[in-house]
Design a protein around this motif. Structure first.
Motif, PDB file in Angstrom:
ATOM      1  N   LEU A  88      12.931  16.094   3.897  1.00 50.84           N
ATOM      2  CA  LEU A  88      12.844  16.870   2.662  1.00 50.84           C
ATOM      3  C   LEU A  88      14.061  17.756   2.432  1.00 50.84           C
ATOM      4  O   LEU A  88      14.218  18.324   1.345  1.00 50.84           O
ATOM      5  N   VAL A 140      10.772  10.481   5.961  1.00 50.55           N
ATOM      6  CA  VAL A 140      11.175  11.192   4.749  1.00 50.55           C
ATOM      7  C   VAL A 140      11.657  12.577   5.165  1.00 50.55           C
ATOM      8  O   VAL A 140      10.880  13.381   5.690  1.00 50.55           O
ATOM      9  N   VAL A 178       2.889  16.482   1.960  1.00 53.78           N
ATOM     10  CA  VAL A 178       3.704  15.361   1.497  1.00 53.78           C
ATOM     11  C   VAL A 178       3.219  14.049   2.111  1.00 53.78           C
ATOM     12  O   VAL A 178       3.084  13.023   1.425  1.00 53.78           O
ATOM     13  N   VAL A 214      10.872  20.887  -2.084  1.00 53.61           N
ATOM     14  CA  VAL A 214      11.716  19.766  -1.681  1.00 53.61           C
ATOM     15  C   VAL A 214      13.118  20.021  -2.232  1.00 53.61           C
ATOM     16  O   VAL A 214      13.277  20.578  -3.321  1.00 53.61           O
ATOM     17  N   ILE A 257       7.283  13.026   8.235  1.00 50.89           N
ATOM     18  CA  ILE A 257       7.871  13.910   7.240  1.00 50.89           C
ATOM     19  C   ILE A 257       8.644  14.996   7.987  1.00 50.89           C
ATOM     20  O   ILE A 257       8.091  15.670   8.863  1.00 50.89           O
ATOM     21  N   THR A 269       6.271  11.948  -3.040  1.00 53.55           N
ATOM     22  CA  THR A 269       6.828  13.161  -2.436  1.00 53.55           C
ATOM     23  C   THR A 269       7.031  14.235  -3.495  1.00 53.55           C
ATOM     24  O   THR A 269       6.710  15.415  -3.293  1.00 53.55           O
ATOM     25  N   THR A 321      17.323  15.131   0.131  1.00 55.33           N
ATOM     26  CA  THR A 321      16.206  14.286   0.573  1.00 55.33           C
ATOM     27  C   THR A 321      16.711  12.896   0.988  1.00 55.33           C
ATOM     28  O   THR A 321      17.552  12.306   0.313  1.00 55.33           O
TER      29      THR A 321
END
Length: 425
Positions: A397, A395, A314, A349, A302, A342, A354
């Motif tokens: 954010l 991922v 997350v 976020v 993340i 998420t 994203t």
């Protein structure tokens, strides 16, 4: 209809069992079968230090804390984490939710080890693992302790491997890691073992395990190092969202290798903390690789969160999503499940910034979402990536905060239900 193969047909986990090791000085270990487990399986492990050691531990935060957790907490509190000479662990019975009688049994194990080693009656830590709500067969265990302490303890690789086997429950392989490193011209070693395949969800420890070193580390410094390492290793893994009543990670440092005692202000504090943290990550990842019924080892990265805690939250949310885990088992590139987990994690976020991608072990990344815009997914490439045992998911954010977290989980298969459907019976 898609047909799924069982984990046992896909994964050869024997490759995670070391054939050699580099073990710290001043420790002897071993295991034997007391008869608590069926089929004469080893179910009692002891680690003993040749000299009193500094000790530290982190424990489950489950409200129903098992008797060995309460007893070990008491030992550390009253001794200040000093003059600890042993760790004793039984498997096959958790000694959890067993009332005053269970607490008495835990102290009996501690006192028996102390007597047999010729050290104080409050010089050991105790752990138990197995079925909750049953009393220990304490007579078998105390006889086993008496038999094990002495010539059956040793320092060979085989002794360490046996010790790791003695704490297994639904584990399919013994989890043992060792390494050596050098500080100020002095060689130090670390060795650790763990058990865990189910009831693995982060929140202080998450399983049973301990690691030991021959470096001279003061007890307060060791406690801080262990907490730091645990937060970035054993608290960054998840198999099934369940936290046990017995979770404990302990550490001993006996100083037999020599050198200056390492305190929080010592020049080598950060260096040895980094060694311990990297070591703990390696050991924790073995637990995920042995997740009950697991066929995939999944690394979640993340990125660009407002804080490390947000990134970890997350990761935790995705790792504990049954929809995500079953999609990974089914080799389905359903990235919407990643995005959904998420979004409900409860942290900041930026949806317009994203991004989500799969990172294969070789070749370019497969981008699924870029700056909030979905990509046209190459399903053939996605299937190729998801066929692999090791999967990495990134991922981002998009918050601009710049904080990252690495987290490890596994898929959830039909076999997980099979294993846990009749665990007690």
């Amino acid at each position: 209809m898609r047909k799924f193969s069982s984990a046992s047909k896909i994964l050869d986990k024997s490759r995670f069992v070391p054939s050699t090791g580099s073990y710290p000085q001043g420790y002897k270990v071993g295991a034997l079968a007391t008869g608590v487990k069926k089929n004469n399986a080893v179910d009692l492990s002891i680690l003993a230090s040749s000299v009193p050691a500094s000790a530290a531990a982190v424990f489950t935060t489950n409200k129903f804390q098992a008797a060995p957790v309460l007893a070990s907490k008491d030992i550390l509190s009253t001794t200040g984490g000093q003059n600890i000479s042993a760790i004793v662990v039984n498997s096959g019975c958790a000694n959890a939710v067993t009332g005053e009688g269970g607490l008495k049994d835990a102290y009996t194990m501690i006192e028996t080890v102390g007597r047999e080693l010729g050290v104080g009656s409050r010089s050991a830590l105790v752990m138990s693992t197995g079925v909750i709500g049953q009393r220990l067969q304490i007579d078998k265990i105390t006889r086993g302790i008496t038999e094990l302490v002495g010539p059956q303890l040793g320092s060979s690789h085989e002794h360490w491997l046996s010790c790791a086997r003695g704490i297994m429950t639904t584990d399919t392989f013994p989890k043992l890691v060792s390494k050596s490193f050098e500080l100020d011209g002095v060689k130090y070693s670390l060795a650790g073992l763990a058990k865990g395949a189910g009831m693995i969800c982060p929140n202080m420890a998450t399983l049973l395990g301990f690691f030991v070193t021959d470096a001279p580390i003061a007890a307060p410094a060791l406690q801080n190092m262990l907490k730091h390492a645990t937060d970035r290793s054993f608290n960054c893994i998840s198999v099934d969202t369940d936290m046990s009543t017995n979770d404990t990670i302990a550490a001993l440092a006996n100083g037999v290798a020599g050198g200056e005692t390492i305190t929080e202000g010592h020049r080598n504090y950060d260096a040895i903390q980094a060694e311990i943290t990297a070591f703990a990550k390696q050991l924790a990842q073995l637990v995920v690789r042995d997740g009950e019924g697991a066929t995939k080892f999944i690394t979640l990265k993340i990125q660009d969160a407002l804080s490390y805690e947000d990134a970890k939250t997350v990761a935790h949310s995705i790792a504990n999503s049954s929809l995500f885990k079953t999609a990974m088992y089914g080799k389905d590139a359903n990235w919407g499940r990643i995005l959904c987990a998420t979004g409900y994690a409860g942290v900041e976020v930026n949806p317009a910034k994203t991004s989500v991608s799969f990172i294969p072990t070789s070749g370019p990344a497969l981008q699924l979402l870029v700056n909030g815009e979905p990509e046209t997914v190459d399903e053939a490439r996605a299937s190729e990536i998801l066929e692999q045992e090791d999967i990495e998911v990134h991922v981002n954010l998009g918050t601009g905060g710049g904080y990252d977290c690495e987290f490890w989980t596994c898929d959830m298969s039909h076999e997980y239900v099979t294993i846990n459907g009749d665990y007690r019976t």
